[in-house]
Design a protein around this motif. Structure first.
Motif, PDB file in Angstrom:
ATOM      1  N   TRP A  78      -6.891   6.185   5.334  1.00 27.21           N
ATOM      2  CA  TRP A  78      -8.261   6.331   4.821  1.00 27.21           C
ATOM      3  C   TRP A  78      -9.175   6.503   6.024  1.00 27.21           C
ATOM      4  O   TRP A  78      -9.362   5.586   6.813  1.00 27.21           O
ATOM      5  CB  TRP A  78      -8.637   5.098   4.014  1.00 27.21           C
ATOM      6  CG  TRP A  78      -9.999   5.103   3.377  1.00 27.21           C
ATOM      7  CD1 TRP A  78     -11.205   5.111   4.019  1.00 27.21           C
ATOM      8  CD2 TRP A  78     -10.291   5.063   1.969  1.00 27.21           C
ATOM      9  NE1 TRP A  78     -12.230   5.079   3.106  1.00 27.21           N
ATOM     10  CE2 TRP A  78     -11.696   5.052   1.834  1.00 27.21           C
ATOM     11  CE3 TRP A  78      -9.502   5.018   0.816  1.00 27.21           C
ATOM     12  CZ2 TRP A  78     -12.325   4.989   0.604  1.00 27.21           C
ATOM     13  CZ3 TRP A  78     -10.131   4.973  -0.413  1.00 27.21           C
ATOM     14  CH2 TRP A  78     -11.529   4.959  -0.522  1.00 27.21           C
ATOM     15  N   GLU A  80     -12.981   7.643   7.645  1.00 25.69           N
ATOM     16  CA  GLU A  80     -14.406   7.847   7.410  1.00 25.69           C
ATOM     17  C   GLU A  80     -15.035   8.314   8.719  1.00 25.69           C
ATOM     18  O   GLU A  80     -14.442   8.184   9.794  1.00 25.69           O
ATOM     19  CB  GLU A  80     -15.071   6.545   6.939  1.00 25.69           C
ATOM     20  CG  GLU A  80     -14.582   6.056   5.581  1.00 25.69           C
ATOM     21  CD  GLU A  80     -15.211   4.723   5.182  1.00 25.69           C
ATOM     22  OE1 GLU A  80     -16.299   4.406   5.710  1.00 25.69           O
ATOM     23  OE2 GLU A  80     -14.617   4.010   4.363  1.00 25.69           O
ATOM     24  N   CYS A  90      -9.833   6.543  11.645  1.00 21.15           N
ATOM     25  CA  CYS A  90      -9.012   5.832  10.667  1.00 21.15           C
ATOM     26  C   CYS A  90      -9.576   4.436  10.418  1.00 21.15           C
ATOM     27  O   CYS A  90      -9.740   3.640  11.337  1.00 21.15           O
ATOM     28  CB  CYS A  90      -7.574   5.740  11.165  1.00 21.15           C
ATOM     29  SG  CYS A  90      -6.446   5.038   9.962  1.00 21.15           S
ATOM     30  N   CYS A  93      -5.058   1.911   6.400  1.00 16.87           N
ATOM     31  CA  CYS A  93      -3.822   2.590   6.013  1.00 16.87           C
ATOM     32  C   CYS A  93      -3.052   1.676   5.076  1.00 16.87           C
ATOM     33  O   CYS A  93      -2.993   0.465   5.289  1.00 16.87           O
ATOM     34  CB  CYS A  93      -2.941   2.895   7.217  1.00 16.87           C
ATOM     35  SG  CYS A  93      -3.545   4.172   8.318  1.00 16.87           S
ATOM     36  N   LEU A  96      -2.202   3.636  -1.774  1.00 17.64           N
ATOM     37  CA  LEU A  96      -3.314   4.219  -2.518  1.00 17.64           C
ATOM     38  C   LEU A  96      -3.023   4.160  -4.012  1.00 17.64           C
ATOM     39  O   LEU A  96      -1.928   4.497  -4.451  1.00 17.64           O
ATOM     40  CB  LEU A  96      -3.513   5.671  -2.093  1.00 17.64           C
ATOM     41  CG  LEU A  96      -4.669   6.402  -2.768  1.00 17.64           C
ATOM     42  CD1 LEU A  96      -5.982   6.061  -2.081  1.00 17.64           C
ATOM     43  CD2 LEU A  96      -4.443   7.910  -2.743  1.00 17.64           C
ATOM     44  N   LEU A 105      -7.489   1.706  -1.925  1.00 16.17           N
ATOM     45  CA  LEU A 105      -6.457   1.687  -0.904  1.00 16.17           C
ATOM     46  C   LEU A 105      -6.347   0.266  -0.379  1.00 16.17           C
ATOM     47  O   LEU A 105      -7.327  -0.298   0.100  1.00 16.17           O
ATOM     48  CB  LEU A 105      -6.753   2.653   0.247  1.00 16.17           C
ATOM     49  CG  LEU A 105      -5.588   2.786   1.235  1.00 16.17           C
ATOM     50  CD1 LEU A 105      -5.390   4.235   1.666  1.00 16.17           C
ATOM     51  CD2 LEU A 105      -5.768   1.911   2.467  1.00 16.17           C
ATOM     52  N   LYS A 128     -10.178  -0.700   0.345  1.00 19.88           N
ATOM     53  CA  LYS A 128     -11.191   0.350   0.322  1.00 19.88           C
ATOM     54  C   LYS A 128     -11.302   0.846  -1.116  1.00 19.88           C
ATOM     55  O   LYS A 128     -10.305   0.911  -1.848  1.00 19.88           O
ATOM     56  CB  LYS A 128     -10.797   1.504   1.244  1.00 19.88           C
ATOM     57  CG  LYS A 128     -10.543   1.079   2.683  1.00 19.88           C
ATOM     58  CD  LYS A 128     -11.784   0.577   3.373  1.00 19.88           C
ATOM     59  CE  LYS A 128     -12.774   1.674   3.628  1.00 19.88           C
ATOM     60  NZ  LYS A 128     -13.966   1.198   4.395  1.00 19.88           N
ATOM     61  N   CYS A 158     -14.613  10.305   2.390  1.00 18.56           N
ATOM     62  CA  CYS A 158     -13.395   9.812   3.004  1.00 18.56           C
ATOM     63  C   CYS A 158     -12.335  10.902   2.985  1.00 18.56           C
ATOM     64  O   CYS A 158     -12.364  11.802   2.147  1.00 18.56           O
ATOM     65  CB  CYS A 158     -12.890   8.542   2.328  1.00 18.56           C
ATOM     66  SG  CYS A 158     -12.268   8.761   0.650  1.00 18.56           S
ATOM     67  N   LEU A 160      -8.054  11.533   3.131  1.00 20.29           N
ATOM     68  CA  LEU A 160      -6.842  10.792   2.783  1.00 20.29           C
ATOM     69  C   LEU A 160      -5.575  11.557   3.177  1.00 20.29           C
ATOM     70  O   LEU A 160      -4.852  12.079   2.317  1.00 20.29           O
ATOM     71  CB  LEU A 160      -6.822  10.501   1.278  1.00 20.29           C
ATOM     72  CG  LEU A 160      -8.022   9.740   0.719  1.00 20.29           C
ATOM     73  CD1 LEU A 160      -7.968   9.703  -0.802  1.00 20.29           C
ATOM     74  CD2 LEU A 160      -8.069   8.321   1.291  1.00 20.29           C
TER      75      LEU A 160
END
Length: 205
Positions: A78, A80, A90, A93, A96, A105, A128, A158, A160
């Motif tokens: 993930w 942003e 990052c 992680c 998901l 996530l 997340k 975001c 992915l």
């Protein structure tokens, strides 16, 4: 103006390019086999997966009673925008989950010698979240050697792609792209289309 295209049912890949970026297409409401009619609540719904959503214990208060898992994928990153570097960074992680209401996530946390030496430090245990009704658009984005859906939301965006963490007991190999993430994008568009057309069952809301 957003473009609307049919989702390829054979290869599962975006079919068109717009401004040099792959564009995920709208899934076909008439031919998707996962759509079921709900005679009790009226309208259509998507057949949920028989999967328990685990958010490190947070699922007990984060999930609604009528929230169902529609897609699950392990080892997803993930990203942003990091304002300090003005670049994708990052943030988490893990696993998901896509439900009829949100993208989640769950990152169980990660620590090893190399992360302790990095400027970002170790990864915390975290969840997340992005609600489906806050998703504005989704495109396929390639950054460095990885490709994944870039989700544009009303509050934040975001990206992915597959996770590149080399941790013990990793469930999937490190690859540049998860093809089945295109299917997840199709389900998101499907939910939004059904909601917009007013044919989404109350059980999915």
């Amino acid at each position: 103006m957003k473009s609307s295209y049919m989702y390829c049912k054979n290869c599962g890949h975006p079919q068109v390019q717009e401004n040099n970026k792959d564009v995920f297409s709208k899934i076909n409401l008439d031919t998707d086999s996962d759509i079921k009619y709900d005679s009790v609540n009226g309208g259509f719904y998507i057949q949920p997966l028989n999967v328990d959503i685990y958010l490190g214990g947070g699922e007990n208060f984060m999930l609604d009673e009528n929230e169902y898992c529609l897609f699950v994928k392990e080892d997803v990153a993930w990203y942003e925008i990091n304002p300090r570097y003005n670049a994708l960074d990052c943030d988490a992680c893990g696993t998901l989950y896509l439900t009829n209401k949100c993208l989640y996530l769950y990152d169980e946390g990660f620590s090893n010698f190399w992360t302790r030496l990095s400027k970002e430090g170790d990864y915390p245990k975290q969840v997340k979240r992005m609600p489906i009704n806050e998703i504005v658009d989704i495109v396929s984005k390639q950054y460095v050697n990885f490709t994944g859906p870039y989700i544009q939301g009303t509050g934040f965006d975001c990206w992915l792609p597959p996770s590149e963490r080399r941790y013990t007991n990793r469930k999937s190999p490190i690859v540049s792209r998860y093809d089945d993430m295109d299917g997840m994008v199709g389900v998101i568009f499907l939910l939004q289309n059904m909601e917009e057309k007013g044919i989404l069952s109350e059980k999915m809301r």
